[in-house]
Design a protein around this motif. Structure first.
Motif, PDB file in Angstrom:
ATOM      1  N   LEU A 118      53.470  76.948  54.602  1.00  0.00           N
ATOM      2  CA  LEU A 118      53.242  78.183  53.854  1.00  0.00           C
ATOM      3  C   LEU A 118      53.333  77.955  52.349  1.00  0.00           C
ATOM      4  CD1 LEU A 118      55.141  80.849  55.994  1.00  0.00           C
ATOM      5  CD2 LEU A 118      52.683  80.633  55.641  1.00  0.00           C
ATOM      6  N   GLY A 119      54.277  77.105  51.917  1.00  0.00           N
ATOM      7  CA  GLY A 119      54.384  76.802  50.487  1.00  0.00           C
ATOM      8  C   GLY A 119      53.100  76.174  49.956  1.00  0.00           C
ATOM      9  N   LEU A 120      52.541  75.226  50.722  1.00  0.00           N
ATOM     10  CA  LEU A 120      51.297  74.580  50.301  1.00  0.00           C
ATOM     11  C   LEU A 120      50.140  75.575  50.291  1.00  0.00           C
ATOM     12  CD1 LEU A 120      51.621  71.236  52.322  1.00  0.00           C
ATOM     13  CD2 LEU A 120      51.905  71.521  49.858  1.00  0.00           C
ATOM     14  N   ALA A 121      50.042  76.386  51.356  1.00  0.00           N
ATOM     15  CA  ALA A 121      48.908  77.318  51.465  1.00  0.00           C
ATOM     16  C   ALA A 121      48.985  78.425  50.414  1.00  0.00           C
ATOM     17  CB  ALA A 121      48.883  77.917  52.873  1.00  0.00           C
ATOM     18  N   VAL A 122      50.154  79.043  50.274  1.00  0.00           N
ATOM     19  CA  VAL A 122      50.308  80.135  49.302  1.00  0.00           C
ATOM     20  C   VAL A 122      50.117  79.614  47.875  1.00  0.00           C
ATOM     21  CG1 VAL A 122      51.920  81.821  48.345  1.00  0.00           C
ATOM     22  CG2 VAL A 122      51.780  81.490  50.818  1.00  0.00           C
ATOM     23  N   GLY A 123      50.722  78.458  47.568  1.00  0.00           N
ATOM     24  CA  GLY A 123      50.571  77.887  46.230  1.00  0.00           C
ATOM     25  C   GLY A 123      49.126  77.533  45.924  1.00  0.00           C
ATOM     26  N   PHE A 157      55.982  79.717  62.535  1.00  0.00           N
ATOM     27  CA  PHE A 157      54.556  79.452  62.739  1.00  0.00           C
ATOM     28  C   PHE A 157      53.777  80.740  62.978  1.00  0.00           C
ATOM     29  CE2 PHE A 157      55.900  75.028  63.559  1.00  0.00           C
ATOM     30  CZ  PHE A 157      54.945  74.376  62.785  1.00  0.00           C
ATOM     31  N   ASP A 158      54.452  81.825  63.369  1.00  0.00           N
ATOM     32  CA  ASP A 158      53.762  83.114  63.466  1.00  0.00           C
ATOM     33  C   ASP A 158      53.255  83.556  62.090  1.00  0.00           C
ATOM     34  OD1 ASP A 158      54.258  83.223  66.161  1.00  0.00           O
ATOM     35  OD2 ASP A 158      56.104  84.395  65.961  1.00  0.00           O
ATOM     36  N   HIS A 159      54.088  83.358  61.068  1.00  0.00           N
ATOM     37  CA  HIS A 159      53.659  83.691  59.710  1.00  0.00           C
ATOM     38  C   HIS A 159      52.517  82.766  59.255  1.00  0.00           C
ATOM     39  CE1 HIS A 159      57.795  85.357  59.867  1.00  0.00           C
ATOM     40  NE2 HIS A 159      57.272  86.303  59.116  1.00  0.00           N
ATOM     41  N   VAL A 160      52.602  81.481  59.654  1.00  0.00           N
ATOM     42  CA  VAL A 160      51.521  80.548  59.315  1.00  0.00           C
ATOM     43  C   VAL A 160      50.209  81.020  59.932  1.00  0.00           C
ATOM     44  CG1 VAL A 160      50.675  78.180  59.567  1.00  0.00           C
ATOM     45  CG2 VAL A 160      53.097  78.598  59.089  1.00  0.00           C
ATOM     46  N   GLY A 161      50.291  81.461  61.192  1.00  0.00           N
ATOM     47  CA  GLY A 161      49.083  81.944  61.878  1.00  0.00           C
ATOM     48  C   GLY A 161      48.499  83.188  61.228  1.00  0.00           C
ATOM     49  N   LEU A 162      49.336  84.007  60.599  1.00  0.00           N
ATOM     50  CA  LEU A 162      48.834  85.207  59.930  1.00  0.00           C
ATOM     51  C   LEU A 162      48.221  84.886  58.571  1.00  0.00           C
ATOM     52  CD1 LEU A 162      51.743  87.679  60.729  1.00  0.00           C
ATOM     53  CD2 LEU A 162      49.358  87.935  61.433  1.00  0.00           C
ATOM     54  N   ALA A 163      48.873  84.000  57.818  1.00  0.00           N
ATOM     55  CA  ALA A 163      48.444  83.755  56.438  1.00  0.00           C
ATOM     56  C   ALA A 163      47.300  82.758  56.339  1.00  0.00           C
ATOM     57  CB  ALA A 163      49.638  83.260  55.614  1.00  0.00           C
ATOM     58  N   LEU A 164      47.324  81.707  57.166  1.00  0.00           N
ATOM     59  CA  LEU A 164      46.388  80.598  56.977  1.00  0.00           C
ATOM     60  C   LEU A 164      44.914  81.015  57.091  1.00  0.00           C
ATOM     61  CD1 LEU A 164      47.009  77.768  56.142  1.00  0.00           C
ATOM     62  CD2 LEU A 164      46.857  77.041  58.535  1.00  0.00           C
ATOM     63  N   GLY A 186      46.712  87.909  52.089  1.00  0.00           N
ATOM     64  CA  GLY A 186      47.332  87.177  53.189  1.00  0.00           C
ATOM     65  C   GLY A 186      48.514  86.347  52.747  1.00  0.00           C
ATOM     66  N   ALA A 187      48.415  85.765  51.534  1.00  0.00           N
ATOM     67  CA  ALA A 187      49.522  84.948  51.021  1.00  0.00           C
ATOM     68  C   ALA A 187      50.737  85.805  50.697  1.00  0.00           C
ATOM     69  CB  ALA A 187      49.053  84.187  49.776  1.00  0.00           C
ATOM     70  N   VAL A 188      50.513  86.908  49.988  1.00  0.00           N
ATOM     71  CA  VAL A 188      51.628  87.787  49.608  1.00  0.00           C
ATOM     72  C   VAL A 188      52.275  88.403  50.851  1.00  0.00           C
ATOM     73  CG1 VAL A 188      52.194  89.944  48.401  1.00  0.00           C
ATOM     74  CG2 VAL A 188      50.703  88.273  47.324  1.00  0.00           C
ATOM     75  N   ALA A 189      51.476  88.580  51.901  1.00  0.00           N
ATOM     76  CA  ALA A 189      51.999  89.198  53.116  1.00  0.00           C
ATOM     77  C   ALA A 189      53.171  88.433  53.714  1.00  0.00           C
ATOM     78  CB  ALA A 189      50.881  89.310  54.152  1.00  0.00           C
ATOM     79  N   VAL A 190      53.164  87.115  53.573  1.00  0.00           N
ATOM     80  CA  VAL A 190      54.226  86.317  54.190  1.00  0.00           C
ATOM     81  C   VAL A 190      55.236  85.775  53.178  1.00  0.00           C
ATOM     82  CG1 VAL A 190      52.765  85.637  56.115  1.00  0.00           C
ATOM     83  CG2 VAL A 190      52.838  84.211  54.069  1.00  0.00           C
ATOM     84  N   SER A 191      54.877  85.795  51.901  1.00  0.00           N
ATOM     85  CA  SER A 191      55.772  85.183  50.913  1.00  0.00           C
ATOM     86  C   SER A 191      56.454  86.201  50.005  1.00  0.00           C
ATOM     87  CB  SER A 191      54.978  84.198  50.026  1.00  0.00           C
ATOM     88  OG  SER A 191      54.025  84.892  49.248  1.00  0.00           O
ATOM     89  N   GLY A 192      55.981  87.448  50.000  1.00  0.00           N
ATOM     90  CA  GLY A 192      56.476  88.393  49.017  1.00  0.00           C
ATOM     91  C   GLY A 192      55.743  88.211  47.701  1.00  0.00           C
TER      92      GLY A 192
END
Length: 330
Positions: free
Chosen positions: A62-67, A189-196, A247-253
């Motif tokens: 998630l850090g890699l994807a959101v960043g 990994f549920d959050h990964v599946g939502l954001a990715l 999608g990124a903000v949804a899992v990271s704030g």
């Protein structure tokens, strides 16, 4: 500088690999690299496999994807708006997504179903996008788009403030405030599946605009004369930012400043054309946010620092340096 430009891609790739390895190795318990590799391969101690694969690996992904999404979004918007201070929050997508998440927290939907929070965040970003389309209408001016984005962002911020003001108890207000500070703690990994999927779609929409962004350096009239369809470019930019950042903000704030500072760090190492900054900004954003997430785990504090706080402290000096440079031209 030429040598750095020549080795920019290899340096960024190495930086991402190092950040990812640190992300899975560092935490409340240090796990040596050799045992991390063994855990990722399905060998070694079962407890370490659980820590690495179930707890730290989703956080690193998630850090890699959101960043990457925030870095790419900032670079694309700075090129499109020709404004060095542009970032995803300029168009209201970040605040819209944050408002959707706050609604989920305020009405207790997040505790009823964990998926409600990220879904409402994406819906919030899409609603903000729709309002932006309505306000900007058919205008192709970047200035109109910025003003409309500020209006949408301000409205979403007012909604968040209202929710905090009307919180039924201090614990609900604290939960909302904590989420707004941004964090990757306890993600799965549920959050990964939502954001990715959202990040992939947003990346494809934004990364393909390099030629149009280069043409826009000559102004909107010059780009139109070169055959660039400004309306289509704007639609792809808005959709890319709304879906990807939502999608990124949804899992990271709410995590600010990454989209602002990363293009400024990367641009001097390229030929400064907008298209040359896009992918390096994505890679640098991925590495920066992952390293910032490692930092929140190792900085001594009574409780883990929030990721949005660390990125804000990183972003403010860059903002001030840019402000001082611009002041020379006033």
């Amino acid at each position: 500088m030429f040598v750095i430009r020549h080795w920019l891609w290899p340096l960024l790739i190495v930086l991402i690999v190092v950040a990812a390895l640190l992300g899975v190795a560092i935490g409340s318990t240090w796990i040596p690299p050799g045992r991390v590799v063994a855990a990722l391969g399905g060998w070694g101690d079962p407890v370490e496999r659980t820590i690495v694969i179930e707890l730290r690996l989703p956080r690193v992904i998630l850090g890699l994807a959101v960043g990457a999404m925030l870095g790419l979004g900032g670079a694309a918007l700075q090129g499109y708006l020709r404004n060095p201070l542009a970032e995803p929050s300029v168009l209201g997508a970040s605040n819209g997504a944050a408002l959707g998440a706050v609604v989920a927290l305020y009405f207790g939907l997040a505790s009823w179903n964990p998926v409600a929070l990220p879904l409402l965040s994406i819906v919030g970003a899409l609603v903000a996008l729709t309002m932006l389309f309505v306000l900007a209408r058919r205008s192709e001016s970047a200035l109109t788009l910025i003003l409309a984005g500020i209006a949408v962002s301000t409205l979403a911020g007012a909604g968040i403030s209202l929710a905090l003001n009307l919180s039924p108890n201090p614990f609900a207000a604290m939960e909302i405030t904590t989420w707004l500070l941004g964090s990757l703690e306890d993600r799965s990994f549920d959050h990964v599946g939502l954001a990715l999927p959202c990040v992939v779609v947003g990346t494809l929409l934004l990364a393909g605009q390099g030629r149009a962004l280069d043409a826009l350096t000559m102004g909107e009239d010059g780009a139109a004369a070169l055959g660039v369809n400004l309306g289509a470019v704007r639609a792809r930019m808005l959709l890319g930012v709304a879906i990807g950042v939502g999608g990124a903000v949804a899992v990271s704030g709410a995590i600010g400043f990454v989209g602002l500072i990363v293009p400024h760090l990367v641009r001097p190492l390229t030929d400064r054309s907008p298209s040359a900054v896009l992918w390096p900004s994505a890679l640098a954003g991925a590495a920066l946010l992952t390293l910032a997430d490692v930092a929140v785990r190792v900085i001594p504090a009574s409780s883990e620092l929030k990721l949005g706080v660390v990125t804000a402290f990183l972003g403010v000096p860059v903002f001030l340096v840019h402000l001082m440079r611009e002041r020379r031209l006033w």
